[in-house]
Design an enzyme around this catalytic site. Sequence first.
Site, PDB file in Angstrom:
ATOM      1  N   GLU A 158     -33.849  16.682  33.818  1.00 45.79           N
ATOM      2  CA  GLU A 158     -34.295  15.602  33.489  1.00 45.79           C
ATOM      3  C   GLU A 158     -35.871  15.242  33.077  1.00 45.79           C
ATOM      4  O   GLU A 158     -36.587  14.381  33.157  1.00 45.79           O
ATOM      5  CB  GLU A 158     -33.993  14.382  34.399  1.00 45.79           C
ATOM      6  CG  GLU A 158     -32.563  14.399  34.877  1.00 45.79           C
ATOM      7  CD  GLU A 158     -32.268  13.378  35.922  1.00 45.79           C
ATOM      8  OE1 GLU A 158     -33.089  12.428  36.254  1.00 45.79           O
ATOM      9  OE2 GLU A 158     -31.160  13.168  36.247  1.00 45.79           O
ATOM     10  N   ASN A 201     -30.935  20.931  32.608  1.00 46.32           N
ATOM     11  CA  ASN A 201     -29.918  19.920  33.064  1.00 46.32           C
ATOM     12  C   ASN A 201     -30.496  18.558  32.825  1.00 46.32           C
ATOM     13  O   ASN A 201     -31.516  18.114  33.034  1.00 46.32           O
ATOM     14  CB  ASN A 201     -29.544  20.131  34.528  1.00 46.32           C
ATOM     15  CG  ASN A 201     -28.307  19.098  34.813  1.00 46.32           C
ATOM     16  OD1 ASN A 201     -27.195  19.160  34.237  1.00 46.32           O
ATOM     17  ND2 ASN A 201     -28.511  18.362  35.761  1.00 46.32           N
ATOM     18  N   HIS A 237     -22.493  11.253  33.098  1.00 47.19           N
ATOM     19  CA  HIS A 237     -22.318  10.091  33.723  1.00 47.19           C
ATOM     20  C   HIS A 237     -21.791   9.089  32.923  1.00 47.19           C
ATOM     21  O   HIS A 237     -22.665   8.446  31.974  1.00 47.19           O
ATOM     22  CB  HIS A 237     -23.557   9.497  34.579  1.00 47.19           C
ATOM     23  CG  HIS A 237     -23.825  10.595  35.579  1.00 47.19           C
ATOM     24  ND1 HIS A 237     -23.394  10.722  36.518  1.00 47.19           N
ATOM     25  CD2 HIS A 237     -25.211  11.377  35.655  1.00 47.19           C
ATOM     26  CE1 HIS A 237     -23.970  11.770  37.756  1.00 47.19           C
ATOM     27  NE2 HIS A 237     -24.952  12.026  36.894  1.00 47.19           N
ATOM     28  N   GLU A 266     -22.115  16.777  36.104  1.00 44.62           N
ATOM     29  CA  GLU A 266     -22.184  15.701  36.912  1.00 44.62           C
ATOM     30  C   GLU A 266     -21.274  14.600  36.510  1.00 44.62           C
ATOM     31  O   GLU A 266     -21.469  13.420  36.541  1.00 44.62           O
ATOM     32  CB  GLU A 266     -23.793  15.071  37.255  1.00 44.62           C
ATOM     33  CG  GLU A 266     -24.762  15.999  37.686  1.00 44.62           C
ATOM     34  CD  GLU A 266     -26.030  15.516  37.665  1.00 44.62           C
ATOM     35  OE1 GLU A 266     -26.143  14.284  37.784  1.00 44.62           O
ATOM     36  OE2 GLU A 266     -27.053  16.216  37.810  1.00 44.62           O
ATOM     37  N   ASP A 268     -18.987  11.796  36.024  1.00 45.91           N
ATOM     38  CA  ASP A 268     -18.094  10.722  36.623  1.00 45.91           C
ATOM     39  C   ASP A 268     -17.938   9.728  35.601  1.00 45.91           C
ATOM     40  O   ASP A 268     -18.843   9.419  34.498  1.00 45.91           O
ATOM     41  CB  ASP A 268     -18.809  10.330  38.015  1.00 45.91           C
ATOM     42  CG  ASP A 268     -20.269   9.949  37.759  1.00 45.91           C
ATOM     43  OD1 ASP A 268     -20.898   9.673  36.624  1.00 45.91           O
ATOM     44  OD2 ASP A 268     -20.802  10.065  38.847  1.00 45.91           O
TER      45      ASP A 268
HETATM   46  O1  G3I Z   1     -30.328  10.241  53.588  1.00 46.08           O
HETATM   47  C1  G3I Z   1     -30.811   9.110  53.538  1.00 46.08           C
HETATM   48  C2  G3I Z   1     -30.630   8.293  54.704  1.00 46.08           C
HETATM   49  O2  G3I Z   1     -31.272   8.978  55.807  1.00 46.08           O
HETATM   50  C3  G3I Z   1     -31.041   6.832  54.535  1.00 46.08           C
HETATM   51  O3  G3I Z   1     -30.885   5.957  55.610  1.00 46.08           O
HETATM   52  C4  G3I Z   1     -30.688   6.148  53.382  1.00 46.08           C
HETATM   53  C5  G3I Z   1     -31.319   4.785  53.063  1.00 46.08           C
HETATM   54  O4  G3I Z   1     -31.419   4.334  51.606  1.00 46.08           O
HETATM   55  O5  G3I Z   1     -31.125   6.981  52.104  1.00 46.08           O
HETATM   56  C6  G3I Z   1     -30.262   8.331  52.130  1.00 46.08           C
HETATM   57  O6  G3I Z   1     -30.775   9.169  51.091  1.00 46.08           O
HETATM   58  C7  G3I Z   1     -30.145   8.739  49.939  1.00 46.08           C
HETATM   59  C8  G3I Z   1     -29.681  10.097  49.395  1.00 46.08           C
HETATM   60  O7  G3I Z   1     -29.006   9.760  48.215  1.00 46.08           O
HETATM   61  C9  G3I Z   1     -28.536  10.324  50.192  1.00 46.08           C
HETATM   62  O8  G3I Z   1     -27.554   9.439  50.460  1.00 46.08           O
HETATM   63  C10 G3I Z   1     -31.216   8.313  48.949  1.00 46.08           C
HETATM   64  O9  G3I Z   1     -31.734   6.927  49.545  1.00 46.08           O
HETATM   65  C11 G3I Z   1     -30.710   7.960  47.862  1.00 46.08           C
HETATM   66  O10 G3I Z   1     -31.887   7.720  46.642  1.00 46.08           O
HETATM   67  C12 G3I Z   1     -30.160   9.296  46.953  1.00 46.08           C
HETATM   68  O11 G3I Z   1     -29.536   9.016  45.969  1.00 46.08           O
HETATM   69  C13 G3I Z   1     -29.208  10.481  45.268  1.00 46.08           C
HETATM   70  C14 G3I Z   1     -30.009  10.330  43.902  1.00 46.08           C
HETATM   71  O12 G3I Z   1     -29.607  11.465  43.067  1.00 46.08           O
HETATM   72  C15 G3I Z   1     -31.409  10.359  44.072  1.00 46.08           C
HETATM   73  O13 G3I Z   1     -31.979  10.389  42.780  1.00 46.08           O
HETATM   74  C16 G3I Z   1     -27.701  10.357  45.130  1.00 46.08           C
HETATM   75  O14 G3I Z   1     -26.947  10.602  46.025  1.00 46.08           O
HETATM   76  C17 G3I Z   1     -27.529  11.664  44.140  1.00 46.08           C
HETATM   77  O15 G3I Z   1     -26.034  11.496  43.782  1.00 46.08           O
HETATM   78  C18 G3I Z   1     -28.060  11.269  42.923  1.00 46.08           C
HETATM   79  O16 G3I Z   1     -27.638  12.439  41.975  1.00 46.08           O
HETATM   80  C19 G3I Z   1     -28.526  12.563  40.738  1.00 46.08           C
HETATM   81  C20 G3I Z   1     -28.775  13.932  40.473  1.00 46.08           C
HETATM   82  O17 G3I Z   1     -29.359  14.630  41.339  1.00 46.08           O
HETATM   83  C21 G3I Z   1     -29.410  14.128  39.012  1.00 46.08           C
HETATM   84  N1  G3I Z   1     -28.806  13.347  37.888  1.00 46.08           N
HETATM   85  C22 G3I Z   1     -28.380  12.033  38.342  1.00 46.08           C
HETATM   86  C23 G3I Z   1     -27.590  11.837  39.518  1.00 46.08           C
HETATM   87  C24 G3I Z   1     -27.377  10.428  39.826  1.00 46.08           C
HETATM   88  O18 G3I Z   1     -28.408   9.707  39.847  1.00 46.08           O
END
Ligand code: G3I
Length: 450
Positions: A158, A201, A237, A266, A268
């Site tokens: 990105e 990516n 997405h 990715e 969906d």
């Molecule tokens: O693990 C912590 C947890 O301990 C805490 O309690 C909770 C509170 O918010 O957060 C948890 O972490 C989160 C993590 O996902 C695991 O669930 C983060 O806040 C959250 O920001 C994070 O989001 C991820 C996101 O990337 C961050 O940018 C998504 O799971 C993940 O699917 C998403 O994936 C991205 C790709 O890497 C790049 N392309 C876009 C895609 C979708 O956004």
Amino acid sequence: MSMIVRRLSRAATAGLVAAAALTAAAHSAEAADTLGSAAAGQGRYFGTAVAASHLGESDYAATLDREFSSVTPENEMKWDATEPSRGSFTFTSADRIVDHAQSQGMDVRGHTLVWHSQLPSWVSPLGAQDLRTAMNAHINGLMGHYKGEIHSWDVVNEAFQDGGSGTRRSSPFQDKLGDGFIEEAFRTARAADPAAKLCYNDYNTDGVNAKSNAVYDMVKDFKSRGVPIDCVGFQSHFNSNSPVPSDYRHNLQRFADLGVDVQITELDIEGSGSAQAADYTKVVEACLAVSRCTGMTVWGVTDKYSWRSGGTPLLFDGDYNEKPAYGAVLSALGGSGGPGDPGDPGDPGDGASCTATYTRTADWSSGYNGQVTITAGAEPISSWTATVTLPAQQSVSSLWNGTPTWSGNVMTVRPSWNGTLAAGASTSFGFTAAKNGSDAAPTVGTCTAS
Ligand code: G3I
């Protein structure tokens, strides 16, 4: 030190990994009735994003292991997860995913080495020279740990801005190192693990637009100058604001024509039912139409853990039932055994189960009334069969809400009108028995359902 120990032990397991992959390949040749095996029949992988924290959930692991041939750690290989403080690498969660994948003969995509998001706080304040050193050390640390174990790495993620101009996104890397940081990251990555495919990516690059044109120009430039790049990942997405573009296949093909593989990384698509299924079909068909589209990854196993869970964008619902989109993908991949096909493990009926429990509801000196309650298991059922064994002296004079057949003193009861039960729902049948000198309780045998 722990990293070195880990690296050695990972290398030592390589033979086992190869054996597991062969087993998976042999399985896929037998029956294309899962996403992974059907995709293998087309020379592609079919992967999913995985979260280490869900691997202990049996339905999650069972669905993952049954259906997918590649995994991408959803968050566990990102910079904040792997190098939370400078020079101190943590691979526990990522290793858990890689080990699980290898035990199942699945490939692993690496996601992601250099990204503006999910950066630990120590990175941004670094000065240019220090940031360059830290970026290269991070790439070497991750790729070194997993050397030979990752089929494709998202080296840079990105780096381009949304919107009309196709300019670079502001980030510590862009702002301090300039345009050259992407090239430097790819060169470092090639040296760190020459066997891994190196991908750029991004999202909103799925159709032809200013952003994808800018990525296209970068890839073209890299290829012309010998900068190592092997693949471009299209996140894909989609939702109603960002639908599957009509020129999706054309866009994939024009990148492939530059001499790189393309991957859907990715995927969906928010929605439900046949409309969602039709969109998934478009994506799979586009990939299959481009010979250098080497595989597809959906961004999660089940809707309930999706980053867009409210939009139900994945192939399995929150109870791991196959959605119409699953059947559409399987069918587009040339597989069989989707919803409704005989023997499909995800169909209601194939996992049908029930329990039967007995209670005496009335009692008098010469007889009693008995009731057997039938409860469906985790899936809906359309019929059930329960056996009741009576003490030898006893005889049944009447039975209601069920249809009995007899073998000696064993009564086999099937539904009369009450065969269909929702998951977890109950019905019952009753009977009147004469004691004939025995007050013992009957025994209820195993309940079977379909
Ligand atoms: O693990 C912590 C947890 O301990 C805490 O309690 C909770 C509170 O918010 O957060 C948890 O972490 C989160 C993590 O996902 C695991 O669930 C983060 O806040 C959250 O920001 C994070 O989001 C991820 C996101 O990337 C961050 O940018 C998504 O799971 C993940 O699917 C998403 O994936 C991205 C790709 O890497 C790049 N392309 C876009 C895609 C979708 O956004």
